[in-house]
Design a protein around this motif. Sequence first.
Motif, PDB file in Angstrom:
ATOM      1  N   ALA A   1     -29.608 -18.803  13.901  1.00 34.21           N
ATOM      2  CA  ALA A   1     -28.699 -18.725  15.162  1.00 34.21           C
ATOM      3  C   ALA A   1     -28.808 -19.812  16.086  1.00 34.21           C
ATOM      4  CB  ALA A   1     -28.978 -17.034  15.760  1.00 34.21           C
ATOM      5  N   SER A   2     -27.907 -20.311  16.683  1.00 36.85           N
ATOM      6  CA  SER A   2     -27.755 -21.222  17.738  1.00 36.85           C
ATOM      7  C   SER A   2     -26.496 -21.153  18.661  1.00 36.85           C
ATOM      8  CB  SER A   2     -27.513 -22.698  17.053  1.00 36.85           C
ATOM      9  OG  SER A   2     -26.601 -22.834  16.145  1.00 36.85           O
ATOM     10  N   GLY A   3     -27.088 -21.837  19.788  1.00 34.53           N
ATOM     11  CA  GLY A   3     -25.857 -22.062  20.643  1.00 34.53           C
ATOM     12  C   GLY A   3     -26.237 -21.353  22.199  1.00 34.53           C
ATOM     13  N   GLY A   4     -27.456 -20.673  22.141  1.00 37.25           N
ATOM     14  CA  GLY A   4     -27.842 -20.090  23.139  1.00 37.25           C
ATOM     15  C   GLY A   4     -28.063 -20.939  24.383  1.00 37.25           C
ATOM     16  N   GLY A   5     -28.294 -20.753  25.583  1.00 37.36           N
ATOM     17  CA  GLY A   5     -28.520 -21.368  26.707  1.00 37.36           C
ATOM     18  C   GLY A   5     -28.694 -20.662  27.991  1.00 37.36           C
ATOM     19  N   LEU A   6     -28.856 -21.404  29.172  1.00 39.93           N
ATOM     20  CA  LEU A   6     -28.776 -20.625  30.565  1.00 39.93           C
ATOM     21  C   LEU A   6     -27.187 -20.590  31.039  1.00 39.93           C
ATOM     22  CD1 LEU A   6     -30.289 -19.499  33.071  1.00 39.93           C
ATOM     23  CD2 LEU A   6     -30.891 -22.036  33.625  1.00 39.93           C
ATOM     24  N   VAL A   7     -27.077 -19.698  31.630  1.00 40.33           N
ATOM     25  CA  VAL A   7     -25.628 -19.479  32.146  1.00 40.33           C
ATOM     26  C   VAL A   7     -25.719 -18.577  33.384  1.00 40.33           C
ATOM     27  CG1 VAL A   7     -24.912 -17.551  30.644  1.00 40.33           C
ATOM     28  CG2 VAL A   7     -23.002 -19.298  31.551  1.00 40.33           C
ATOM     29  N   GLN A   8     -24.684 -19.030  34.164  1.00 39.73           N
ATOM     30  CA  GLN A   8     -24.434 -17.897  35.426  1.00 39.73           C
ATOM     31  C   GLN A   8     -23.717 -16.983  35.037  1.00 39.73           C
ATOM     32  OE1 GLN A   8     -22.819 -20.359  38.432  1.00 39.73           O
ATOM     33  NE2 GLN A   8     -24.696 -20.725  39.365  1.00 39.73           N
ATOM     34  N   ALA A   9     -24.002 -15.582  35.807  1.00 42.10           N
ATOM     35  CA  ALA A   9     -23.115 -14.460  35.519  1.00 42.10           C
ATOM     36  C   ALA A   9     -21.715 -14.717  35.630  1.00 42.10           C
ATOM     37  CB  ALA A   9     -23.626 -13.403  36.488  1.00 42.10           C
ATOM     38  N   GLY A  10     -20.772 -14.226  34.683  1.00 42.68           N
ATOM     39  CA  GLY A  10     -19.655 -14.360  34.472  1.00 42.68           C
ATOM     40  C   GLY A  10     -19.120 -15.580  33.307  1.00 42.68           C
ATOM     41  N   GLY A  11     -20.066 -16.329  33.295  1.00 36.51           N
ATOM     42  CA  GLY A  11     -19.922 -17.278  32.286  1.00 36.51           C
ATOM     43  C   GLY A  11     -19.696 -17.045  30.822  1.00 36.51           C
ATOM     44  N   SER A  12     -19.599 -18.133  29.973  1.00 42.62           N
ATOM     45  CA  SER A  12     -19.243 -17.758  28.544  1.00 42.62           C
ATOM     46  C   SER A  12     -20.131 -18.850  27.600  1.00 42.62           C
ATOM     47  CB  SER A  12     -17.966 -18.209  28.216  1.00 42.62           C
ATOM     48  OG  SER A  12     -17.014 -17.397  29.003  1.00 42.62           O
ATOM     49  N   LEU A  13     -20.726 -18.180  26.626  1.00 45.10           N
ATOM     50  CA  LEU A  13     -21.215 -18.974  25.527  1.00 45.10           C
ATOM     51  C   LEU A  13     -20.662 -18.556  24.145  1.00 45.10           C
ATOM     52  CD1 LEU A  13     -25.052 -18.724  26.498  1.00 45.10           C
ATOM     53  CD2 LEU A  13     -23.832 -20.553  26.563  1.00 45.10           C
ATOM     54  N   ARG A  14     -20.781 -19.519  23.321  1.00 40.83           N
ATOM     55  CA  ARG A  14     -20.421 -19.337  21.944  1.00 40.83           C
ATOM     56  C   ARG A  14     -21.547 -19.303  20.833  1.00 40.83           C
ATOM     57  NH1 ARG A  14     -16.072 -21.154  17.798  1.00 40.83           N
ATOM     58  NH2 ARG A  14     -17.212 -23.243  17.653  1.00 40.83           N
ATOM     59  N   LEU A  15     -22.105 -18.416  20.275  1.00 42.32           N
ATOM     60  CA  LEU A  15     -23.194 -18.425  19.454  1.00 42.32           C
ATOM     61  C   LEU A  15     -22.873 -18.598  18.149  1.00 42.32           C
ATOM     62  CD1 LEU A  15     -25.819 -15.591  20.571  1.00 42.32           C
ATOM     63  CD2 LEU A  15     -25.262 -17.946  21.230  1.00 42.32           C
ATOM     64  N   SER A  16     -23.572 -19.561  17.253  1.00 44.10           N
ATOM     65  CA  SER A  16     -23.114 -19.516  15.702  1.00 44.10           C
ATOM     66  C   SER A  16     -24.271 -19.229  14.835  1.00 44.10           C
ATOM     67  CB  SER A  16     -22.813 -21.254  15.614  1.00 44.10           C
ATOM     68  OG  SER A  16     -21.666 -21.796  16.219  1.00 44.10           O
ATOM     69  N   CYS A  17     -24.040 -18.585  13.666  1.00 46.42           N
ATOM     70  CA  CYS A  17     -24.861 -18.468  12.651  1.00 46.42           C
ATOM     71  C   CYS A  17     -24.412 -18.935  11.362  1.00 46.42           C
ATOM     72  CB  CYS A  17     -24.669 -16.679  12.754  1.00 46.42           C
ATOM     73  SG  CYS A  17     -25.902 -16.101  11.338  1.00 46.42           S
ATOM     74  N   ALA A  18     -25.535 -19.585  10.819  1.00 45.04           N
ATOM     75  CA  ALA A  18     -25.326 -20.050   9.530  1.00 45.04           C
ATOM     76  C   ALA A  18     -26.629 -19.975   8.767  1.00 45.04           C
ATOM     77  CB  ALA A  18     -24.830 -21.756   9.579  1.00 45.04           C
ATOM     78  N   ALA A  19     -26.288 -20.183   7.169  1.00 47.25           N
ATOM     79  CA  ALA A  19     -27.613 -20.408   6.413  1.00 47.25           C
ATOM     80  C   ALA A  19     -28.095 -21.819   6.449  1.00 47.25           C
ATOM     81  CB  ALA A  19     -27.189 -19.804   5.000  1.00 47.25           C
TER      82      ALA A  19
ATOM     83  N   LYS B   1     -23.389 -10.984  31.642  1.00 46.35           N
ATOM     84  CA  LYS B   1     -24.145 -10.424  32.820  1.00 46.35           C
ATOM     85  C   LYS B   1     -25.546 -10.682  32.665  1.00 46.35           C
ATOM     86  CE  LYS B   1     -20.719  -6.681  32.525  1.00 46.35           C
ATOM     87  NZ  LYS B   1     -20.619  -5.115  32.228  1.00 46.35           N
ATOM     88  N   PRO B   2     -26.388 -10.448  33.826  1.00 43.45           N
ATOM     89  CA  PRO B   2     -27.811 -10.683  33.655  1.00 43.45           C
ATOM     90  C   PRO B   2     -28.450  -9.606  32.571  1.00 43.45           C
ATOM     91  CG  PRO B   2     -27.229 -10.557  35.948  1.00 43.45           C
ATOM     92  CD  PRO B   2     -25.894 -10.487  35.136  1.00 43.45           C
ATOM     93  N   GLU B   3     -27.919  -8.503  32.337  1.00 47.27           N
ATOM     94  CA  GLU B   3     -28.463  -7.579  31.205  1.00 47.27           C
ATOM     95  C   GLU B   3     -28.029  -8.032  29.838  1.00 47.27           C
ATOM     96  OE1 GLU B   3     -26.632  -6.808  33.875  1.00 47.27           O
ATOM     97  OE2 GLU B   3     -25.405  -5.272  33.428  1.00 47.27           O
ATOM     98  N   ASP B   4     -27.408  -9.201  29.680  1.00 47.14           N
ATOM     99  CA  ASP B   4     -27.201  -9.666  28.321  1.00 47.14           C
ATOM    100  C   ASP B   4     -28.310 -10.561  27.989  1.00 47.14           C
ATOM    101  OD1 ASP B   4     -23.770  -9.755  29.273  1.00 47.14           O
ATOM    102  OD2 ASP B   4     -24.678  -8.334  27.832  1.00 47.14           O
ATOM    103  N   THR B   5     -29.297 -10.904  28.832  1.00 47.28           N
ATOM    104  CA  THR B   5     -30.169 -11.840  28.660  1.00 47.28           C
ATOM    105  C   THR B   5     -31.157 -11.242  27.277  1.00 47.28           C
ATOM    106  OG1 THR B   5     -30.356 -12.660  30.960  1.00 47.28           O
ATOM    107  CG2 THR B   5     -32.550 -12.760  29.562  1.00 47.28           C
ATOM    108  N   ALA B   6     -31.453 -11.924  26.554  1.00 43.14           N
ATOM    109  CA  ALA B   6     -32.201 -11.720  25.368  1.00 43.14           C
ATOM    110  C   ALA B   6     -32.300 -12.827  24.377  1.00 43.14           C
ATOM    111  CB  ALA B   6     -31.519 -10.496  24.510  1.00 43.14           C
ATOM    112  N   VAL B   7     -32.953 -12.752  23.554  1.00 44.30           N
ATOM    113  CA  VAL B   7     -32.967 -13.407  22.208  1.00 44.30           C
ATOM    114  C   VAL B   7     -31.959 -12.875  21.393  1.00 44.30           C
ATOM    115  CG1 VAL B   7     -34.188 -14.485  20.516  1.00 44.30           C
ATOM    116  CG2 VAL B   7     -35.339 -14.421  22.654  1.00 44.30           C
ATOM    117  N   TYR B   8     -31.188 -13.702  20.686  1.00 45.20           N
ATOM    118  CA  TYR B   8     -29.988 -13.210  19.795  1.00 45.20           C
ATOM    119  C   TYR B   8     -30.318 -13.649  18.386  1.00 45.20           C
ATOM    120  CZ  TYR B   8     -27.138 -11.717  23.814  1.00 45.20           C
ATOM    121  OH  TYR B   8     -26.664 -10.922  24.686  1.00 45.20           O
TER     122      TYR B   8
END
Length: 125
Positions: free
Chosen positions: A5-23, A86-93
């Motif tokens: 998994a990749s694409g994580g980071g630090l973002v403010q509430a209300g923001g967006s991220l796109r995670l990618s998953c590959a072998a 949201k802050p509650e989405d904070t985690a390792v994905y």
Amino acid sequence: VQLQASGGGLVQAGGSLRLSCAASSGFTLGFDAIGWFRQAPGKEREGVACISPGGSTSYLADSVKGRFAISRDNAHTVYLQMNSLKPEDTAVYYCAVSQASRLCHRVRAIDFGPWGQGTQVTVSS
């Protein structure tokens, strides 16, 4: 096959991220259901989303419905688009291959694997 998994980071509430998953080995993911999970400190790993091999069936946890979307290119990569974070989405994905159903009927960590390192998502308030 272990997924990365990749694409994580630090973002403010209300923001967006796109995670990618590959072998990591370039292995095709076209024949497997792929799930996204997250784990916050002190909590169990929970299923967030899942998509079937052809993309016709998908699952989103109630906590992310309307904000997250899962998609795939049917060959090598599965994506998790995360909006209105949201802050509650904070985690390792993490992402992983389903070892059970290909239809995402049950999205439980015990039915997926093997597990890679994951990517950290931190949402600040």
